[in-house]
Design a protein around this motif. Structure first.
Motif, PDB file in Angstrom:
ATOM      1  N   UNK A  74       0.912  -1.271   0.043  1.00  0.00           N
ATOM      2  CA  UNK A  74      -0.053  -0.217   0.035  1.00  0.00           C
ATOM      3  C   UNK A  74       0.740   1.352   0.053  1.00  0.00           C
ATOM      4  N   UNK A  75       0.373   2.397  -0.629  1.00  0.00           N
ATOM      5  CA  UNK A  75       1.204   3.400  -0.838  1.00  0.00           C
ATOM      6  C   UNK A  75       0.706   4.448   0.632  1.00  0.00           C
ATOM      7  N   UNK A  76       1.723   5.107   0.990  1.00  0.00           N
ATOM      8  CA  UNK A  76       1.362   6.281   1.987  1.00  0.00           C
ATOM      9  C   UNK A  76       1.176   7.601   1.599  1.00  0.00           C
ATOM     10  N   UNK A  77       0.658   8.338   2.109  1.00  0.00           N
ATOM     11  CA  UNK A  77       0.563   9.728   1.632  1.00  0.00           C
ATOM     12  C   UNK A  77       1.871  10.376   1.032  1.00  0.00           C
ATOM     13  N   UNK A  78       2.764  10.357   2.245  1.00  0.00           N
ATOM     14  CA  UNK A  78       4.231  10.665   1.739  1.00  0.00           C
ATOM     15  C   UNK A  78       4.776  10.210   0.646  1.00  0.00           C
ATOM     16  N   UNK A  79       4.676   8.911   0.408  1.00  0.00           N
ATOM     17  CA  UNK A  79       5.169   8.296  -0.719  1.00  0.00           C
ATOM     18  C   UNK A  79       4.567   8.537  -2.030  1.00  0.00           C
ATOM     19  N   UNK A  80       3.341   8.899  -2.141  1.00  0.00           N
ATOM     20  CA  UNK A  80       2.685   9.262  -3.062  1.00  0.00           C
ATOM     21  C   UNK A  80       2.988  10.790  -3.852  1.00  0.00           C
ATOM     22  N   UNK A  81       3.136  11.509  -2.743  1.00  0.00           N
ATOM     23  CA  UNK A  81       3.525  12.869  -2.822  1.00  0.00           C
ATOM     24  C   UNK A  81       5.030  12.939  -3.175  1.00  0.00           C
ATOM     25  N   UNK A  82       5.826  12.011  -2.846  1.00  0.00           N
ATOM     26  CA  UNK A  82       7.344  12.172  -3.362  1.00  0.00           C
ATOM     27  C   UNK A  82       7.496  11.594  -4.609  1.00  0.00           C
ATOM     28  N   UNK A  83       6.450  10.562  -4.834  1.00  0.00           N
ATOM     29  CA  UNK A  83       6.496   9.746  -6.094  1.00  0.00           C
ATOM     30  C   UNK A  83       6.047  10.885  -7.332  1.00  0.00           C
ATOM     31  N   UNK A  84       5.098  11.510  -7.104  1.00  0.00           N
ATOM     32  CA  UNK A  84       4.313  12.601  -8.063  1.00  0.00           C
ATOM     33  C   UNK A  84       5.337  13.707  -8.416  1.00  0.00           C
ATOM     34  N   UNK A  85       6.182  14.155  -7.204  1.00  0.00           N
ATOM     35  CA  UNK A  85       7.043  15.368  -7.462  1.00  0.00           C
ATOM     36  C   UNK A  85       8.221  14.672  -8.342  1.00  0.00           C
TER      37      UNK A  85
END
Length: 199
Positions: A74-85
């Motif tokens: 599962x993705x976390x909020x921080x992981x997705x934010x960093x990945x999108x950036x």
């Protein structure tokens, strides 16, 4: 997965509690149920305690293994934010080419959403899953730009990725052809930005 993890921890706690029951209580309980039953030796209680504690240790171990496995899926909020950036930085400034009689080289409803998903997954980092990313296109009503709402399994967070294609004449070049002829190639540059929230 979550219910199995909870069950493992609950069972482990029950086994520890059973190992802590005093021998005289067990003997009194057995005698109340069956007064003629033979008395259990102290060695039987030692073996039972060791067995219960060993099973509890296995339950705790596999419970934490289950938690770790679930976290890796599962993705976390921080992981997705960093990945999108990271994906935004990687996609921004990409140059593509088209022949003299071709239009703007976009595939906003076809290959490009898959490209966005792959880039986000690639920039997720070591702890993030390598899948479960979705880039849903939103029609902006223009042929040279697109919006994608990026989401991932395991987090309610969403990000809006905006892609715009612009002509870049400074990047044009002549591609070699057959019989000494050349073919002009028109350059286009992708401008990519992102922000938190759905598009």
């Amino acid at each position: 997965m979550k219910s199995m993890t909870v069950l493992l921890f609950v069972l482990s706690a029950v086994l520890v509690a059973m190992a802590c029951v005093r021998a005289d209580r067990v003997r009194a309980w057995r005698e109340s149920l069956n007064p003629s039953a033979t008395e259990l030796p102290d060695s039987a209680f030692v073996v039972a305690r060791i067995t219960f504690l060993t099973l509890a240790a296995f339950g705790v171990y596999y419970g934490f293994q289950s938690v770790s496995l679930a976290d890796g899926m599962a993705w976390s909020d921080d992981e997705l934010a960093s990945a999108v950036s990271g994906a935004t930085d990687s996609l921004d400034g990409e140059v593509v080419y088209a022949g003299p009689h071709e239009g703007v080289p976009t595939d906003f409803d076809g290959e490009y959403p898959l490209k966005v998903e792959d880039e986000v997954a690639e920039h997720g980092g070591g702890d993030a899953p390598g899948l479960g990313v979705d880039a849903t296109p939103t029609d902006p009503g223009a042929s040279d730009e697109a919006y994608y709402t990026v989401t991932a399994d395991g987090t309610p967070s969403a990000f809006c990725l905006h892609v715009k294609v612009g002509r870049d004449k400074s990047g044009d070049y002549e591609a070699p052809g057959i019989a000494g002829r050349s073919y002009p190639q028109k350059a286009y540059t992708y401008s990519v930005t992102s922000r938190e929230g759905e598009c």
